[in-house]
Design a protein around this motif. Structure first.
Motif, PDB file in Angstrom:
ATOM      1  N   LEU A   1      68.478  55.719  43.843  1.00  0.00           N
ATOM      2  CA  LEU A   1      68.223  55.717  45.279  1.00  0.00           C
ATOM      3  C   LEU A   1      66.747  55.620  45.643  1.00  0.00           C
ATOM      4  N   GLU A   2      65.982  56.665  45.395  1.00  0.00           N
ATOM      5  CA  GLU A   2      64.629  56.752  45.948  1.00  0.00           C
ATOM      6  C   GLU A   2      63.669  55.768  45.292  1.00  0.00           C
ATOM      7  N   SER A   3      63.739  55.634  43.977  1.00  0.00           N
ATOM      8  CA  SER A   3      62.815  54.715  43.295  1.00  0.00           C
ATOM      9  C   SER A   3      63.050  53.274  43.730  1.00  0.00           C
ATOM     10  N   LYS A   4      64.315  52.881  43.899  1.00  0.00           N
ATOM     11  CA  LYS A   4      64.639  51.522  44.344  1.00  0.00           C
ATOM     12  C   LYS A   4      64.189  51.308  45.782  1.00  0.00           C
ATOM     13  N   PHE A   5      64.485  52.272  46.643  1.00  0.00           N
ATOM     14  CA  PHE A   5      64.139  52.175  48.061  1.00  0.00           C
ATOM     15  C   PHE A   5      62.628  52.034  48.237  1.00  0.00           C
ATOM     16  N   MET A   6      61.879  52.901  47.564  1.00  0.00           N
ATOM     17  CA  MET A   6      60.417  52.894  47.738  1.00  0.00           C
ATOM     18  C   MET A   6      59.784  51.634  47.151  1.00  0.00           C
ATOM     19  N   SER A   7      60.262  51.211  45.996  1.00  0.00           N
ATOM     20  CA  SER A   7      59.644  50.039  45.356  1.00  0.00           C
ATOM     21  C   SER A   7      59.857  48.780  46.186  1.00  0.00           C
ATOM     22  N   LYS A   8      61.050  48.603  46.751  1.00  0.00           N
ATOM     23  CA  LYS A   8      61.318  47.421  47.578  1.00  0.00           C
ATOM     24  C   LYS A   8      60.575  47.502  48.915  1.00  0.00           C
ATOM     25  N   LEU A   9      60.501  48.706  49.476  1.00  0.00           N
ATOM     26  CA  LEU A   9      59.737  48.875  50.713  1.00  0.00           C
ATOM     27  C   LEU A   9      58.269  48.525  50.479  1.00  0.00           C
TER      28      LEU A   9
ATOM     29  N   LEU B   1      50.915  50.413  65.420  1.00  0.00           N
ATOM     30  CA  LEU B   1      49.971  50.036  64.367  1.00  0.00           C
ATOM     31  C   LEU B   1      48.591  50.648  64.597  1.00  0.00           C
ATOM     32  N   LEU B   2      48.196  50.771  65.853  1.00  0.00           N
ATOM     33  CA  LEU B   2      46.868  51.308  66.155  1.00  0.00           C
ATOM     34  C   LEU B   2      46.779  52.819  65.930  1.00  0.00           C
ATOM     35  N   LYS B   3      47.904  53.485  65.818  1.00  0.00           N
ATOM     36  CA  LYS B   3      47.909  54.924  65.568  1.00  0.00           C
ATOM     37  C   LYS B   3      47.643  55.254  64.100  1.00  0.00           C
ATOM     38  N   ALA B   4      47.676  54.240  63.238  1.00  0.00           N
ATOM     39  CA  ALA B   4      47.479  54.469  61.805  1.00  0.00           C
ATOM     40  C   ALA B   4      46.061  54.946  61.542  1.00  0.00           C
ATOM     41  N   PRO B   5      45.852  55.891  60.623  1.00  0.00           N
ATOM     42  CA  PRO B   5      44.498  56.353  60.280  1.00  0.00           C
ATOM     43  C   PRO B   5      43.688  55.242  59.626  1.00  0.00           C
ATOM     44  N   SER B   6      42.380  55.385  59.636  1.00  0.00           N
ATOM     45  CA  SER B   6      41.495  54.349  59.090  1.00  0.00           C
ATOM     46  C   SER B   6      41.694  54.149  57.594  1.00  0.00           C
ATOM     47  N   SER B   7      42.008  55.236  56.889  1.00  0.00           N
ATOM     48  CA  SER B   7      42.298  55.140  55.449  1.00  0.00           C
ATOM     49  C   SER B   7      43.688  55.717  55.198  1.00  0.00           C
ATOM     50  N   PRO B   8      44.739  54.948  55.499  1.00  0.00           N
ATOM     51  CA  PRO B   8      46.100  55.484  55.406  1.00  0.00           C
ATOM     52  C   PRO B   8      46.531  55.703  53.957  1.00  0.00           C
ATOM     53  N   THR B   9      47.281  56.768  53.748  1.00  0.00           N
ATOM     54  CA  THR B   9      47.912  56.988  52.439  1.00  0.00           C
ATOM     55  C   THR B   9      49.130  56.086  52.343  1.00  0.00           C
ATOM     56  N   ILE B  10      49.728  56.032  51.167  1.00  0.00           N
ATOM     57  CA  ILE B  10      50.909  55.186  50.995  1.00  0.00           C
ATOM     58  C   ILE B  10      52.061  55.683  51.861  1.00  0.00           C
ATOM     59  N   ASN B  11      52.146  57.012  52.056  1.00  0.00           N
ATOM     60  CA  ASN B  11      53.205  57.552  52.911  1.00  0.00           C
ATOM     61  C   ASN B  11      52.959  57.209  54.377  1.00  0.00           C
ATOM     62  N   ASP B  12      51.699  57.189  54.811  1.00  0.00           N
ATOM     63  CA  ASP B  12      51.366  56.775  56.178  1.00  0.00           C
ATOM     64  C   ASP B  12      51.794  55.331  56.415  1.00  0.00           C
ATOM     65  N   THR B  13      51.503  54.470  55.437  1.00  0.00           N
ATOM     66  CA  THR B  13      51.852  53.045  55.567  1.00  0.00           C
ATOM     67  C   THR B  13      53.359  52.866  55.617  1.00  0.00           C
ATOM     68  N   ARG B  14      54.063  53.558  54.741  1.00  0.00           N
ATOM     69  CA  ARG B  14      55.528  53.438  54.726  1.00  0.00           C
ATOM     70  C   ARG B  14      56.124  53.897  56.043  1.00  0.00           C
ATOM     71  N   ASP B  15      55.652  55.026  56.543  1.00  0.00           N
ATOM     72  CA  ASP B  15      56.155  55.559  57.812  1.00  0.00           C
ATOM     73  C   ASP B  15      55.931  54.561  58.940  1.00  0.00           C
ATOM     74  N   MET B  16      54.735  53.989  58.990  1.00  0.00           N
ATOM     75  CA  MET B  16      54.403  53.029  60.034  1.00  0.00           C
ATOM     76  C   MET B  16      55.277  51.776  59.929  1.00  0.00           C
TER      77      MET B  16
ATOM     78  N   ILE C   1      58.319  51.461  58.658  1.00  0.00           N
ATOM     79  CA  ILE C   1      59.702  51.718  59.054  1.00  0.00           C
ATOM     80  C   ILE C   1      59.824  51.852  60.569  1.00  0.00           C
ATOM     81  N   ARG C   2      58.869  52.534  61.211  1.00  0.00           N
ATOM     82  CA  ARG C   2      58.904  52.658  62.672  1.00  0.00           C
ATOM     83  C   ARG C   2      58.793  51.281  63.331  1.00  0.00           C
TER      84      ARG C   2
END
Length: 532
Positions: A361-369, A395-410, A412-413
């Protein structure tokens, strides 16, 4: 964030690259190691402790970090010292053994002698083996393998193919058609009891490709007649299996349905999200009563600490019983949680999803995302009009140096919005709200990923609520919660909410690659743009 680990395997050293970071559990890390390094044997993991300069057993993945060293320790074989016993006991034991057992013991002894040169002639090495199961172990293949038919059928087809190559003569298959259809139906059932039209078409096409003499004159595809014959053969084959009490087809028998549903096409229980093991039969030697006793024991084990291994074993053993309850009885979420509390742990959802779909589940979901994220971001930035402005707001709400979780969250939204749906239907955020008001609001939610931010405590709880019941908590981030939510929907057999059907279709068919051959026009258009 990408992380790397140094992996020691016997006498070689490998580099393990983890694009999604170190997995949250040891079990997921083991699965990733198996996939990335091609290891099939069972093993445990040890990590190099900097303080002692020695290897210790890895219990939690937070014990390791980027560029640390881990070591694979294969499971040791079990050595049994067989000694001669009384003749009377030997005879009685022999009478109870089957021929299959005798062959198995002989093969084990032979393998032991050839592979273990240091063992004595009376020592038998029994290697770790996988649990015998009646569950399916693989999804529908990309290329359907045509099975070996009966000897006379193969001989007949071989001669007919020779005639076809010489003078183009097509075969009148009346003599062998019954055998061909029966064998194909058996092999189709190895993958699914209810094949789709596209899957039956795959089988018919594979058949005429292997045996060109079976092509049908006048057919636009050359195999339309075979396609129709296979469709009716599978219906007859399911009727035959129903007579043997196979649960996957018994659940749709008219006598099993209520008075209001006694129509063959009404309320059919069958895989709708590419489930491989939708309603598996009970394991050999087990029945509903024995499995219910296992479930009761499981309730006791859940209350004990540090008991994950035994819980996982019992969850695997009671899989058929659990699916029978969930599919046939359709209990409420509250009832499922009361009867199967262990199911609502993240690691057990991973295991259950793998049992149902054979996909991690999670490894497949994250790798394809992560694979699609750069292209998705380009699509979002290029979108114009009103939707483009709404996407830019996210997109403009994203931090200047986003982590991988920040990017994924953005991503999906934005994806939910790009598909014409609302992220508010999926996410619910509470910023330092009153605890009672939050509880009251969650109690009326059908399905939500929630985030409760406590400013005073500086903590954030991200979890999932279904039918007003909190089913998962402390998931860490929204993206992981999305993966857990779709895993839960498979585990408890829920349909996708209509207002988010395209978002979940992308999750299932693009990120998890389950039933990805049949897409809605909107998702198919998105896939074309991603692969352009």
């Amino acid at each position: 964030m990408e992380e790397k680990l140094r992996v020691i395997i016997d006498d070689r050293i490998e580099k393990l690259v983890l694009p999604s970071g170190i997995p949250p559990t040891v079990e997921e890390l083991q699965t990733t190691v198996k996939e990335k390094l091609g290891i099939s044997e069972e093993f445990s993991l040890q990590y190099l402790d900097a303080e002692f300069g020695d290897y210790f057993t890895l219990h939690k993945t937070d014990q390791i970090k980027h560029k640390d060293t881990i070591k694979i320790v294969y499971a040791a074989p079990i050595i049994l010292n067989l000694q001669q016993v009384a003749e009377s006991f030997d005879i009685s034991f022999g009478q109870q053994s089957t021929d299959c057992d005798s062959v198995s013991h002989a093969e084990s002894a032979s393998n032991a002698e050839s592979s273990a040169g240091t063992a004595s002639s009376q020592d038998t090495i029994i290697l770790p083996r996988q649990r015998s199961t009646t569950e399916r172990c693989q999804p529908w293949p990309k290329q359907f393998p045509i099975p070996q038919f009966a000897y006379e059928t193969e001989m007949y087809l071989e001669r007919a193919d020779e005639d076809y190559k010489k003078n183009g003569t097509l075969l009148t298959a009346s003599k062998v058609k019954t055998d061909i259809l029966e064998k194909l139906a058996e092999n189709i059932y190895m993958y699914t009891a209810y094949p789709s039209t596209a899957q039956i078409c795959d089988v018919a096409e594979a058949l005429v490709n292997k045996y060109p003499c079976l092509k049908e004159p006048g057919s636009f595809s050359g195999y339309y007649g075979w396609q129709q014959s296979l469709k009716y053969k599978m219906a007859n084959y399911r009727t035959k299996l129903r007579g043997y009490g196979v649960p996957e087809v018994m659940c749709n028998a008219l006598k099993r349905k209520g008075p209001a549903d006694q129509k063959s096409a009404k309320n059919v229980k069958k895989p709708r999200k590419a489930e491989v093991n939708y309603l598996p039969p009970y394991p050999a030697g087990e029945d509903e009563e024995s499995q219910e006793q296992e479930r009761i024991q499981l309730l006791t084990e859940v209350r004990k600490r540090d008991n994950n291994k035994l819980i996982k074993e019992k969850m695997a053993k009671t899989f058929a019983h659990r699916r029978n309850e969930i599919v046939n009885q359709s209990p409420t979420m509250e009832d499922i949680k009361a009867r199967w509390p262990a199911l609502f742990e993240a690691s057990n959802i991973h295991d259950e999803f793998h049992r149902i779909t054979t996909v991690n589940l999670e490894s497949k979901f994250m790798s394809k995302l992560d694979q699609y994220s750069p292209r998705l971001l380009n699509l979002f930035h290029a979108k114009g009009g009103t939707m483009g402005l709404r996407l830019q707001t996210i997109l403009l709400k994203a931090p200047s140096s986003p982590t991988i979780n920040d990017t994924r969250d953005m991503v999906i939204r934005c994806l939910t919005l790009y598909l014409g749906e609302s992220a508010d239907q999926l996410f619910k955020e509470y910023d330092d709200a009153d605890e009672d008001s939050v509880a009251q609001d969650l109690a009326v939610q059908d399905m939500k990923i929630y985030s409760i931010q406590s400013v005073s405590e500086g903590a954030e709880d991200i979890g999932i609520v279904i039918d007003g019941t909190k089913v998962l908590t402390a998931l860490g981030n929204f993206t992981r919660a999305c993966a857990m939510l779709i895993g839960l929907m498979y585990a408890v057999n829920l349909a996708y909410p209509k207002e988010l059907r395209y978002t979940f279709e992308v999750f299932q068919k693009l990120f998890l690659e389950l039933d990805c051959s049949k897409l809605s026009p909107k998702v198919n258009s998105l896939k074309s743009k991603l692969l352009a």
